[in-house]
Structures are given as structure tokens and as C-alpha cells.
Design a protein around this motif. Structure first.
Motif, PDB file in Angstrom:
ATOM      1  N   ARG A  56      68.073   9.853  15.374  1.00 62.13           N
ATOM      2  CA  ARG A  56      68.471   8.668  16.134  1.00 62.13           C
ATOM      3  C   ARG A  56      67.253   8.042  16.793  1.00 62.13           C
ATOM      4  O   ARG A  56      66.497   8.710  17.507  1.00 62.13           O
ATOM      5  N   ARG A  57      67.074   6.794  16.568  1.00 66.17           N
ATOM      6  CA  ARG A  57      65.893   6.081  17.045  1.00 66.17           C
ATOM      7  C   ARG A  57      65.806   6.144  18.577  1.00 66.17           C
ATOM      8  O   ARG A  57      66.755   5.859  19.283  1.00 66.17           O
ATOM      9  N   SER A  59      65.470   8.741  20.622  1.00 65.25           N
ATOM     10  CA  SER A  59      65.870   9.947  21.339  1.00 65.25           C
ATOM     11  C   SER A  59      64.665  10.779  21.770  1.00 65.25           C
ATOM     12  O   SER A  59      64.623  11.301  22.887  1.00 65.25           O
TER      13      SER A  59
END
Length: 370
Positions: A56-57, A59
Motif C-alpha cells: 500500500r502506497r 504505509s
């Protein structure tokens, strides 16, 4: 690099303000994960867990703290460099751990179980959002009946009225209880005896929420039961927790200096010595100032009139060799605080409230928080 109790560190990252949430854990080692989850629970934080760099971008970059298991070091080698990365392992004899820490840009190398308490403290810091500590002011009487407790309450009430997070601490078990002075002796919440067994770290948020709320501030006072000794380490832990929440902390101090009071003095930013304008009071205050000054560097005198001929506030300060904080004004609530009147400082346009407001304005500027 420096090795301390199983921890090897670089310079720590700067503290961040505001609540941030839990850390990011990266590991496939089930035993290590169990330990890290246990430590997160002890710190009151809920972590995010991944086996490698999160897909996930954002995180990886957004987590306030990243705990990388030594087993996962190779899997995060290509991740963006950032602050707050800790490489966690168990094998103290594995010299390769330092190389892997450099490869991933870790700021700390921590070995379990030796570094558990340090890690709990760091996780709790990011969970609570550690920023600038509270401006902490202690008030102590130069002699008995000087009005220190009343001034401490007035300072706290004024601070809360100005919109600052405020905690008032009663450090005198023989003083009758500041909750009584504020009209809240029956208010629900914990008192000092509940914290007598505290060790290590006390959560700042949990402390604040557990205390009685009176006049928009939190109060830590004594109950009406038998006196219970609170060990110095518990005093240290509780006051440190109070300061981590920011805002202001006001402490009403007893005139005797024991180990517990010394712990409080060591965390004060400013001390106010309340001295009636009487030669005997000045002589007694000199002895108090000498004892307090061994621990507290910034001690100022607050003088209370009326003045006899030849004595004023500046002369009292000169005799004591202390900077003058000002003249504590006379008003009925200062002299008769237990007659059912409003709490000290509650009348915002009164002379005592004005004194307190001016004190906070100066002190906050001096502390760089205004």
C-alpha cells in the motif's frame, strides 16, 4: 555507534507532536512477532504487521516507527530511507547485524530481551505523540500559611481558562487536599494512593483520563484515607507522564524536602517561593530556598503583602537573593479559601487572576511556547 543495555543507537529522530498511532512491524519470525505484539500492547499501541515492505502506497513512509525483524532486513533493503527505523534481533553475537542495519538505514539496533523496556517507551512515545513537554511550575511556601496552595490553584485555574491543557498536582500529603480547595473532594477519579505501585512508564493519556476534572483542569490529589507513602520512583513516573501531555503542570509542594519531593523538583521548569512580607517569614524562606535551590535552578520569589515599614517586594527578593516574580495580590479568596467562595483565580477580572495571567504570559514566552 554506542552500545547501551543491548541497544546500539544513532542520533534519535525528533519527537513529533500530535497523536500518531502504532508502529509498522515487518517480520516473518512468529516468535519475534509475538514479542513485538506483546510490547506494543504494553505501550497501548496497535501496530500494522507485514512480511515485507507494504504494498500500500505510503504505509512505509507514514508509519511513526518501523520495527524490522532481523529476518526481514534483506526484504526491506530497497525501501525508501526514512527516520525511525529499528532493526530488532536476538543474537548478540551476530556481527552481521550491524551491516544489515546500515543497509536498511536503521537508526537503532535493538536486541531482545535486554531492550524491551526501552522499546516499550519508544512505542508509547509515538502512540501518544510526544511533543514539547508541559511547562511545569512548582509552588512552595516560605513559611506555613504563606498561601502557596491557594496560588497553585489560582495558577492552574487561570491556565485552564486560557485554554491550555492543565494538570494540578498536590505533592503535599499533609496539606488537606487540593481537590477540597477546588470544591471537588467528592469528584470521581483516582488519587495518589492508586499510583503508589507505579513503576517504569505511566501512560500520559491514561493518567489524565483517570483523574478528577474540576474547573476544566485535571487534579491529582490525596484521598481522605490513611496516609500511604508513594515511593520516589512512582512520583517520578507519574509526573513524567503528566509532563508528556504538554500544556502546563502546576505542583503544590510541601516545605519539607524528601526523596519524593526531590523527584518533583528535578522535573520543574520554574519554582515560585511564596513569602509573606515579614522578617521572620523571610528568614524561614531563606532556609527553604537553600534546600530547594540544591535541585531547582530557576527559583523565584512571589511576595505577599501587606508590607511593614521599610520592607517591600523588591527588598524581600534582595534579602533572599532570588529574582522577583511579582507581588501576589490580596483578595478574600486568598486569605479565606475554605469559606465556600469560588476557587482561587476563578474570577477572571480579579487581582489574583490577573497576576496569574501575567505570570503565564511571561513564563510561556521564556519557555518558547507562546
Amino acid at each position: 555507534m554506542e552500545t547501551v543495555a543491548g541497544i546500539v543507537t544513532h542520533d534519535p529522530p525528533p519527537a513529533a507532536g500530535g497523536r500518531q498511532g502504532g508502529p509498522l512491524i515487518v517480520t516473518e519470525d512468529s516468535e519475534l512477532l509475538d514479542d513485538l505484539l506483546r510490547l506494543c500492547a504494553a505501550a497501548g499501541a496497535t501496530p500494522e504487521v507485514h512480511h515485507g515492505v507494504p504494498e500500500r502506497r505510503g504505509s512505509w513512509e507514514a508509519a511513526p516507527l518501523v520495527l524490522v525483524g532481523d529476518d526481514a532486513a534483506r526484504r526491506v533493503r530497497g525501501a525508501a530511507r526514512r527516520r525511525g527505523v529499528i532493526l530488532v534481533g536476538r543474537d548478540q553475537d551476530d556481527s552481521g547485524v550491524w551491516r544489515r542495519a546500515v543497509e536498511i538505514g536503521a537508526e537503532h539496533v535493538l536486541m531482545l530481551p535486554d531492550g524491551e523496556q526501552w522499546l516499550v517507551d519508544r512505542i508509547a512515545d509515538v502512540a501518544e505523540g510526544v511533543g514539547r513537554p508541559a511547562l511545569t511550575v512548582g509552588v512552595i511556601g516560605g513559611r506555613g500559611g504563606a498561601g502557596a496552595s491557594t496560588l497553585a490553584c489560582a495558577l492552574a485555574v487561570t491556565s485552564a481558562r486560557e485554554g491550555l491543557r492543565t494538570l494540578l498536582v498536590d505533592a503535599d500529603p499533609l496539606g488537606g487536599g487540593l481537590d477540597v480547595l477546588l470544591g471537588g473532594e467528592t469528584a470521581e477519579g483516582l488519587r495518589w494512593p492508586a499510583f503508589a505501585s507505579s513503576r517504569g512508564r505511566v501512560g500520559g493519556g491514561a493518567l489524565e483520563e483517570s483523574l478528577p476534572e474540576l474547573h476544566s483542569l485535571r487534579v491529582l490529589s490525596w484521598d481522605r484515607g490513611d496516609r500511604i507513602a508513594v515511593p520516589p520512583q512512582a512520583v517520578r513516573a507519574v509526573l513524567a507522564a503528566a509532563r508528556r501531555r504538554g500544556g502546563t503542570v502546576v505542583v503544590d509542594l510541601p516545605r519539607r524536602i524528601d526523596d519524593g519531593v526531590a523527584e518533583v523538583l528535578g522535573q520543574l521548569d520554574v519554582g515560585l517561593l511564596v513569602v509573606p512580607a515579614e522578617l521572620r517569614a523571610v528568614a524561614a524562606a531563606g532556609r527553604v530556598a537553600s534546600a530547594v535551590g540544591m535541585v531547582l535552578r530557576d527559583l523565584r520569589v512571589a511576595v505577599r503583602g501587606p508590607y511593614p515599614p521599610g520592607l517591600d517586594d523588591r527588598e524581600v527578593a534582595r534579602l533572599l537573593g532570588l529574582p522577583l516574580a511579582g507581588e501576589v495580590p490580596l483578595e478574600p479568596g486568598l486569605l479565606r479559601p475554605d469559606e465556600g467562595t469560588a476557587p482561587p483565580g476563578a474570577v477572571g477580572r480579579g487581582p489574583l487572576a490577573r497576576f496569574c495571567k501575567e505570570f503565564w504570559e511571561r513564563a510561556l514566552v521564556e519557555a518558547g511556547t507562546a
